[in-house]
Enzyme design. Structure first.
Site, PDB file in Angstrom:
ATOM      1  N   ASP A 283      -9.118   4.564 -10.442  1.00  0.00           N
ATOM      2  CA  ASP A 283      -9.097   5.220  -9.137  1.00  0.00           C
ATOM      3  C   ASP A 283      -8.933   6.722  -9.336  1.00  0.00           C
ATOM      4  O   ASP A 283      -8.119   7.147 -10.164  1.00  0.00           O
ATOM      5  CB  ASP A 283      -7.851   4.716  -8.391  1.00  0.00           C
ATOM      6  CG  ASP A 283      -8.124   4.437  -6.932  1.00  0.00           C
ATOM      7  OD1 ASP A 283      -9.233   4.709  -6.464  1.00  0.00           O
ATOM      8  OD2 ASP A 283      -7.197   3.932  -6.270  1.00  0.00           O
TER       9      ASP A 283
ATOM     10  N   GLU B  87     -11.870  -1.264   2.786  1.00  0.00           N
ATOM     11  CA  GLU B  87     -10.447  -1.534   3.051  1.00  0.00           C
ATOM     12  C   GLU B  87     -10.192  -1.473   4.551  1.00  0.00           C
ATOM     13  O   GLU B  87     -10.596  -0.516   5.222  1.00  0.00           O
ATOM     14  CB  GLU B  87      -9.550  -0.524   2.314  1.00  0.00           C
ATOM     15  CG  GLU B  87      -8.059  -0.780   2.624  1.00  0.00           C
ATOM     16  CD  GLU B  87      -7.074  -0.158   1.652  1.00  0.00           C
ATOM     17  OE1 GLU B  87      -7.490   0.528   0.701  1.00  0.00           O
ATOM     18  OE2 GLU B  87      -5.861  -0.380   1.871  1.00  0.00           O
TER      19      GLU B  87
ATOM     20  N   GLU C 246     -12.226   7.464  -2.733  1.00  0.00           N
ATOM     21  CA  GLU C 246     -12.215   7.314  -1.279  1.00  0.00           C
ATOM     22  C   GLU C 246     -13.071   8.409  -0.658  1.00  0.00           C
ATOM     23  O   GLU C 246     -13.079   9.535  -1.155  1.00  0.00           O
ATOM     24  CB  GLU C 246     -10.775   7.459  -0.741  1.00  0.00           C
ATOM     25  CG  GLU C 246      -9.838   6.384  -1.244  1.00  0.00           C
ATOM     26  CD  GLU C 246      -8.420   6.556  -0.705  1.00  0.00           C
ATOM     27  OE1 GLU C 246      -8.192   7.359   0.229  1.00  0.00           O
ATOM     28  OE2 GLU C 246      -7.525   5.863  -1.235  1.00  0.00           O
TER      29      GLU C 246
ATOM     30  N   ASP D  79      -4.601   3.820  -7.346  1.00  0.00           N
ATOM     31  CA  ASP D  79      -3.535   4.804  -7.116  1.00  0.00           C
ATOM     32  C   ASP D  79      -2.381   4.153  -6.347  1.00  0.00           C
ATOM     33  O   ASP D  79      -1.355   4.785  -6.107  1.00  0.00           O
ATOM     34  CB  ASP D  79      -4.066   6.078  -6.432  1.00  0.00           C
ATOM     35  CG  ASP D  79      -4.676   5.821  -5.074  1.00  0.00           C
ATOM     36  OD1 ASP D  79      -4.728   4.652  -4.635  1.00  0.00           O
ATOM     37  OD2 ASP D  79      -5.103   6.798  -4.417  1.00  0.00           O
TER      38      ASP D  79
HETATM   39  O1  KIV Z   1      -5.158   1.768  -5.080  1.00  0.00           O
HETATM   40  C1  KIV Z   1      -5.456   0.585  -4.932  1.00  0.00           C
HETATM   41  O2  KIV Z   1      -4.853  -0.329  -5.500  1.00  0.00           O
HETATM   42  C2  KIV Z   1      -6.561   0.281  -4.042  1.00  0.00           C
HETATM   43  C3  KIV Z   1      -6.658  -1.137  -3.586  1.00  0.00           C
HETATM   44  C4  KIV Z   1      -5.706  -1.377  -2.480  1.00  0.00           C
HETATM   45  C5  KIV Z   1      -8.031  -1.489  -3.225  1.00  0.00           C
HETATM   46  O3  KIV Z   1      -7.317   1.136  -3.699  1.00  0.00           O
END
Ligand code: KIV
Length: 268
Positions: A84, A183, A116, A45
């Site tokens: 994501d 992260e 997440e 994202d």
């Molecule tokens: O959204 C993304 O690119 C991520 C990375 C920073 C791991 O979650």
């Protein structure tokens, strides 16, 4: 060569091979990172920031993720495709989470999803994995929480925070996640988590002791020279490469050097 499967990826992990992940958002870049031999492509994202120009990942929609995941899956042949789940596509209810993750696989052609979360996402992870949807659990710094956190900070710095994170990691492993994305986690805590769980940890801004690493492709390529956080290593001067090439093109158009005869077609 066929696309890597999750069992094959886990085999690499068990052999002690470091795993590699990078973000991509379109077919052209996906084909390049695939050719370079990346294990996993994440349609992050982060596209809200690097593609759409927002300040945060919050505005990204499920439609955006599906669109870009389709582009990436068409452009790549070998890497595992991880989509994501964007803000509010899975937090509202377990049903919503199942539907969003299902769309990522069915419409986006992803092989897995990343979401997440802390303990509140463990049950959802259990349901997703039981339904045949492979999950990467993203813990530590969670950019979708930016409005609560008020900024990006490193997690797992205190003994208490580290203990909490290790518990979270174990809970996600038990819930069936096939990997953890760490992260912004203190190096020592990332090492402890990696040593505690039996699934790979993919780190960003979390030091060397993870089972693998992930970076945002545009950061690695140096497209934005003003973005230089401590965790980032820039592997190419993409900013100069592109601006120089476009400047040369502008100059040649103005000087009528392009298109030359070599690049033109004639009547018979
Ligand atoms: O959204 C993304 O690119 C991520 C990375 C920073 C791991 O979650």
């Amino acid at each position: 060569m066929k696309r890597i499967t999750i069992p094959k990826l886990l085999e690499k992990y068990r052999k002690g091979e470091k795993l590699t992940m990078i973000t991509a958002y379109d077919a052209t870049i996906a084909s390049l990172v695939d050719e370079a031999g990346i294990d996993m492509i994440l349609i992050g994202d982060s596209l809200g920031m690097v593609i759409q120009g927002h300040d945060t990942t919050i505005p990204v929609t499920m439609e955006d993720i599906i669109y870009h995941t389709r582009c990436v899956s068409r452009g790549s042949k070998k890497a595992l495709i991880v989509a994501d789940l964007p803000f509010m596509s899975y937090q509202v209810s377990k049903t919503k989470a199942m539907l969003a993750a299902g769309r990522a696989l069915k419409e986006g052609c992803a092989n897995a999803v990343k979401l997440e979360g802390s303990m509140e996402m463990v049950e959802t992870t259990k349901l997703l994995t039981a339904a045949g949807i492979p999950v990467i659990s993203h813990i530590g710094l969670k950019p979708q929480n930016i409005n609560v956190m008020g900024g990006y900070k490193i997690h797992g710095k205190s003994a208490e925070d580290a203990k909490k994170m290790i518990e979270e990691a174990k809970a996600f492993e038990e819930a069936g996640a096939f990997a953890l994305l760490l992260e912004g986690v203190a190096v020592e805590t990332a090492r402890e988590i990696t040593e505690t769980v039996s699934i790979p940890t993919i780190g960003i801004s979390s030091g060397l002791n993870c089972s693998g690493q992930v970076l945002v492709i545009y950061d690695l390529l140096g497209f934005n020279p003003s973005f230089n956080p401590k965790f980032l290593k820039v592997y190419a001067d993409g900013h100069r490469f592109i601006t120089d090439a476009v400047r040369d093109y502008i100059e040649e158009v103005k000087l009528e050097k392009f298109p030359s005869d070599e690049h033109s077609f004639h009547r018979k």
